[in-house]
Design a protein around this motif. Sequence first.
Motif, PDB file in Angstrom:
ATOM      1  N   GLU A 258      -2.783   4.766  -6.798  1.00 48.85           N
ATOM      2  CA  GLU A 258      -2.396   6.177  -6.804  1.00 48.85           C
ATOM      3  C   GLU A 258      -1.585   6.589  -5.570  1.00 48.85           C
ATOM      4  O   GLU A 258      -1.085   7.703  -5.508  1.00 48.85           O
ATOM      5  CB  GLU A 258      -3.651   7.061  -6.891  1.00 48.85           C
ATOM      6  CG  GLU A 258      -4.511   6.811  -8.114  1.00 48.85           C
ATOM      7  CD  GLU A 258      -3.845   7.233  -9.410  1.00 48.85           C
ATOM      8  OE1 GLU A 258      -2.934   8.080  -9.374  1.00 48.85           O
ATOM      9  OE2 GLU A 258      -4.239   6.696 -10.465  1.00 48.85           O
ATOM     10  N   GLY A 259      -1.488   5.692  -4.572  1.00 50.65           N
ATOM     11  CA  GLY A 259      -0.766   6.024  -3.346  1.00 50.65           C
ATOM     12  C   GLY A 259      -1.524   6.991  -2.450  1.00 50.65           C
ATOM     13  O   GLY A 259      -0.926   7.709  -1.657  1.00 50.65           O
TER      14      GLY A 259
ATOM     15  N   PHE B 254      -1.376   4.749  13.268  1.00 50.95           N
ATOM     16  CA  PHE B 254      -0.122   5.307  12.768  1.00 50.95           C
ATOM     17  C   PHE B 254      -0.133   5.277  11.248  1.00 50.95           C
ATOM     18  O   PHE B 254      -0.865   4.494  10.637  1.00 50.95           O
ATOM     19  CB  PHE B 254       1.100   4.582  13.334  1.00 50.95           C
ATOM     20  CG  PHE B 254       1.303   3.175  12.826  1.00 50.95           C
ATOM     21  CD1 PHE B 254       2.174   2.917  11.768  1.00 50.95           C
ATOM     22  CD2 PHE B 254       0.644   2.098  13.411  1.00 50.95           C
ATOM     23  CE1 PHE B 254       2.371   1.627  11.313  1.00 50.95           C
ATOM     24  CE2 PHE B 254       0.837   0.814  12.966  1.00 50.95           C
ATOM     25  CZ  PHE B 254       1.706   0.566  11.910  1.00 50.95           C
ATOM     26  N   LEU B 255       0.663   6.137  10.660  1.00 51.45           N
ATOM     27  CA  LEU B 255       0.796   6.196   9.212  1.00 51.45           C
ATOM     28  C   LEU B 255       1.775   5.103   8.797  1.00 51.45           C
ATOM     29  O   LEU B 255       2.972   5.196   9.071  1.00 51.45           O
ATOM     30  CB  LEU B 255       1.282   7.575   8.762  1.00 51.45           C
ATOM     31  CG  LEU B 255       1.428   7.794   7.260  1.00 51.45           C
ATOM     32  CD1 LEU B 255       0.160   7.436   6.505  1.00 51.45           C
ATOM     33  CD2 LEU B 255       1.823   9.231   6.985  1.00 51.45           C
ATOM     34  N   ASN B 256       1.248   4.079   8.178  1.00 50.42           N
ATOM     35  CA  ASN B 256       2.029   2.913   7.801  1.00 50.42           C
ATOM     36  C   ASN B 256       2.474   3.043   6.347  1.00 50.42           C
ATOM     37  O   ASN B 256       1.652   3.184   5.457  1.00 50.42           O
ATOM     38  CB  ASN B 256       1.174   1.657   7.992  1.00 50.42           C
ATOM     39  CG  ASN B 256       1.945   0.387   7.760  1.00 50.42           C
ATOM     40  OD1 ASN B 256       3.162   0.403   7.636  1.00 50.42           O
ATOM     41  ND2 ASN B 256       1.246  -0.715   7.705  1.00 50.42           N
TER      42      ASN B 256
ATOM     43  N   VAL C  51      -7.954  10.204   3.142  1.00 48.96           N
ATOM     44  CA  VAL C  51      -7.617  11.022   4.298  1.00 48.96           C
ATOM     45  C   VAL C  51      -6.275  11.696   4.032  1.00 48.96           C
ATOM     46  O   VAL C  51      -5.545  11.323   3.109  1.00 48.96           O
ATOM     47  CB  VAL C  51      -7.560  10.183   5.605  1.00 48.96           C
ATOM     48  CG1 VAL C  51      -8.936   9.649   5.968  1.00 48.96           C
ATOM     49  CG2 VAL C  51      -6.559   9.047   5.496  1.00 48.96           C
ATOM     50  N   ASP C  52      -5.954  12.692   4.856  1.00 48.80           N
ATOM     51  CA  ASP C  52      -4.684  13.387   4.665  1.00 48.80           C
ATOM     52  C   ASP C  52      -3.611  12.809   5.586  1.00 48.80           C
ATOM     53  O   ASP C  52      -3.838  11.810   6.266  1.00 48.80           O
ATOM     54  CB  ASP C  52      -4.858  14.901   4.850  1.00 48.80           C
ATOM     55  CG  ASP C  52      -5.196  15.306   6.277  1.00 48.80           C
ATOM     56  OD1 ASP C  52      -5.075  14.474   7.217  1.00 48.80           O
ATOM     57  OD2 ASP C  52      -5.577  16.482   6.461  1.00 48.80           O
ATOM     58  N   ASP C  53      -2.452  13.445   5.631  1.00 54.42           N
ATOM     59  CA  ASP C  53      -1.344  12.930   6.430  1.00 54.42           C
ATOM     60  C   ASP C  53      -1.529  13.119   7.934  1.00 54.42           C
ATOM     61  O   ASP C  53      -0.678  12.711   8.722  1.00 54.42           O
ATOM     62  CB  ASP C  53      -0.009  13.509   5.963  1.00 54.42           C
ATOM     63  CG  ASP C  53       0.063  15.014   6.101  1.00 54.42           C
ATOM     64  OD1 ASP C  53      -0.938  15.646   6.501  1.00 54.42           O
ATOM     65  OD2 ASP C  53       1.141  15.577   5.812  1.00 54.42           O
TER      66      ASP C  53
ATOM     67  N   SER D 136       0.792   0.280  -0.397  1.00 51.64           N
ATOM     68  CA  SER D 136       0.718   1.739  -0.494  1.00 51.64           C
ATOM     69  C   SER D 136       0.608   2.293   0.920  1.00 51.64           C
ATOM     70  O   SER D 136       0.230   1.578   1.846  1.00 51.64           O
ATOM     71  CB  SER D 136      -0.490   2.164  -1.326  1.00 51.64           C
ATOM     72  OG  SER D 136      -1.688   1.908  -0.631  1.00 51.64           O
ATOM     73  N   PRO D 137       0.888   3.581   1.100  1.00 53.79           N
ATOM     74  CA  PRO D 137       0.758   4.151   2.440  1.00 53.79           C
ATOM     75  C   PRO D 137      -0.705   4.201   2.869  1.00 53.79           C
ATOM     76  O   PRO D 137      -1.599   4.390   2.036  1.00 53.79           O
ATOM     77  CB  PRO D 137       1.345   5.551   2.286  1.00 53.79           C
ATOM     78  CG  PRO D 137       1.245   5.868   0.834  1.00 53.79           C
ATOM     79  CD  PRO D 137       1.328   4.564   0.111  1.00 53.79           C
TER      80      PRO D 137
END
Length: 167
Positions: free
Chosen positions: A27-28, A99-101, A8-10, A106-107
Amino acid sequence: MDELVERVDDQDRLLGVAVGRRQAIREGWLHRVAVTVCRDERGRILVHRRSEQVSRFPGLHEVEVGGAVAVGETYEQAAARELTEELGIRVLPRLLFTFLNRSGLSPHWLGVHEAVVPDAVVPDPDEVAWHGWLTELELRSALLEWRFTPDSHEAFSRYSAFRTTRS
């Protein structure tokens, strides 16, 4: 076998690419993870210590139960599946927020759910070495004294703030 997840994107929009979770972590690449904060009828929160055999954060405590969202799953479906796999229960958790953790390996996008579950859960010993029910005050103390996964601190902090704004 490596779990397949969707990139998915940001903004948490599907990019339409299925990849192995290990590769996404290495790869993050952003992917989705679903977790559930489990409460009993008295309002206590389930805390558990991860088995020493698990690949990610063995032996650390967690406030939530969960895992990767598989290809084609929603956050809610993944959370329900993980509760069945890890605790042997079938409940429909309620998605509270995402939320973006950026903590952890990795994120990833983290979907935080809540569910009222029976006191008598039967955790999978391959996943859970110990579990117990703590009041919020006991949990806040444990978060300072015990070793928890990075997701636990961030997710519980946001979960507490979410509950406070809804009271």
